[in-house]
Design a protein around this motif. Sequence first.
Motif, short mmCIF file in Angstrom:
data_model
loop_
_atom_site.label_atom_id
_atom_site.label_comp_id
_atom_site.label_asym_id
_atom_site.label_seq_id
_atom_site.Cartn_x
_atom_site.Cartn_y
_atom_site.Cartn_z
N GLU A 125 0.83 -1.21 0.00
CA GLU A 125 0.00 0.00 0.00
C GLU A 125 0.87 1.26 0.00
OE1 GLU A 125 -4.07 1.26 2.27
OE2 GLU A 125 -2.38 0.66 3.53
N ARG A 126 2.08 1.15 0.59
CA ARG A 126 3.01 2.27 0.61
C ARG A 126 4.03 2.20 -0.52
NH1 ARG A 126 2.64 4.66 5.69
NH2 ARG A 126 0.56 4.17 6.48
N GLY A 127 3.80 1.31 -1.49
CA GLY A 127 4.67 1.21 -2.64
C GLY A 127 5.89 0.34 -2.44
N ILE A 128 5.96 -0.40 -1.33
CA ILE A 128 7.11 -1.27 -1.06
C ILE A 128 6.74 -2.69 -1.49
CG2 ILE A 128 8.78 -2.06 0.65
CD1 ILE A 128 8.70 0.97 0.28
N THR A 129 7.20 -3.08 -2.67
CA THR A 129 6.89 -4.42 -3.17
C THR A 129 8.13 -5.29 -3.32
OG1 THR A 129 6.98 -3.59 -5.44
CG2 THR A 129 4.81 -3.64 -4.37
N ARG A 130 9.32 -4.68 -3.41
CA ARG A 130 10.58 -5.43 -3.47
C ARG A 130 11.64 -4.63 -2.72
NH1 ARG A 130 9.51 -10.35 -4.49
NH2 ARG A 130 11.78 -10.64 -4.44
N VAL A 131 12.51 -5.34 -1.97
CA VAL A 131 13.66 -4.71 -1.33
C VAL A 131 14.86 -5.63 -1.51
CG1 VAL A 131 12.39 -3.36 0.38
CG2 VAL A 131 13.04 -5.72 0.90
N GLU A 132 16.05 -5.04 -1.51
CA GLU A 132 17.26 -5.83 -1.68
C GLU A 132 17.67 -6.53 -0.39
OE1 GLU A 132 19.02 -6.56 -4.42
OE2 GLU A 132 17.36 -5.61 -5.48
N ALA A 186 8.60 -14.48 7.20
CA ALA A 186 7.79 -15.10 6.14
C ALA A 186 7.30 -14.07 5.15
CB ALA A 186 6.62 -15.86 6.76
N ALA A 187 6.94 -12.88 5.63
CA ALA A 187 6.53 -11.81 4.72
C ALA A 187 7.71 -11.35 3.88
CB ALA A 187 5.95 -10.64 5.52
N LEU A 188 8.87 -11.20 4.51
CA LEU A 188 10.06 -10.77 3.78
C LEU A 188 10.49 -11.81 2.76
CD1 LEU A 188 12.06 -9.17 6.72
CD2 LEU A 188 11.04 -7.97 4.77
N ALA A 189 10.22 -13.07 3.02
CA ALA A 189 10.57 -14.11 2.05
C ALA A 189 9.86 -13.89 0.73
CB ALA A 189 10.21 -15.49 2.62
N CYS A 220 11.80 -9.83 -0.33
CA CYS A 220 13.20 -9.46 -0.15
C CYS A 220 14.09 -10.35 -1.01
CB CYS A 220 13.61 -9.55 1.31
SG CYS A 220 15.28 -8.98 1.65
N ASP A 221 14.91 -9.74 -1.85
CA ASP A 221 15.76 -10.50 -2.77
C ASP A 221 17.05 -10.98 -2.12
OD1 ASP A 221 14.01 -10.15 -4.95
OD2 ASP A 221 14.80 -8.13 -5.28
#
Length: 279
Positions: free
Chosen positions: A120-127, A143-146, A149-150
């Motif tokens: 919702e805040r535009g965070i769909t992928r993080v390194e 589990a959410a970060l799995a 998160c790349d």
Amino acid sequence: MPHSPSRTAGRAAVLGSPIAHSLSPVLHRAAYAELGLDGWTYDRYEVTEQGIPGFLAGLDDRWAGLSLTMPLKRAVLPLLDEVSGTAASVEAVNTVVFTEDGRRKGDNTDIPGMVAALAERGITRVETATVLGAGATASSALAALARICDGEVTAYVRGQERAREMRGWGERLGMRVRTDDWSRAAEGLRAPLVVATTPAGATDGLAHAVPAPGGTLFDVLYDPWPTPLAAAWNGAVVGGLDLLVHQAVLQVEQMTGCRPAPLAAMREAGEAELRARAG
């Protein structure tokens, strides 16, 4: 248009200990009002790990579902007939749905709720990402970060046993989890996404170490809000109410059969309640 409810009337509640502070009744009742579910009720009950078997045994066929908070998310597992893959991945259930034939189905809406709150805040992928703390909420955060998160996730914890647990969750979830001592948690604040899963007060000492500029902070607390860490943050902040609303939306949909649940009305009700509590 929302789907029709799965039954004309139903009972639901949130269980836990302590439970008096829970916002869940406010959110679910707001959803029922918006959806026109006049025959539905949602309450709260103080229930301990020792009390959960008896509570479940005493429910009748009017009950549609339960929301669970600590310390019941793992204690309920042996009492269920079915557990979703999402809940099994972290051995934590926050949602129980009762089927028409009396089966108890467990799920975890915290995990997709975290993903939805970030999206919702535009965070769909993080390194990379940092997790502050350990325990059931931290494992759900992993589990959410799995899903988004790349790279590596670093968890800052107190004690070697908690460190081993977090690395173990990482192995189960198929992700790279590095652990470090809580005394160096300030270093983790430089990650593009920081997820604080600790109880109230635990991160207050980190507020002075907030980087400028910072990435995104996801602090799972919602009362009192903002936390000192969130207030000091120099970047985007996702709060505990965002998580609570998104996971409650999924609970309402599962328990009532009405989709979509009214996210905006539920958030507005939660915000109003927190303002009232603040005085």
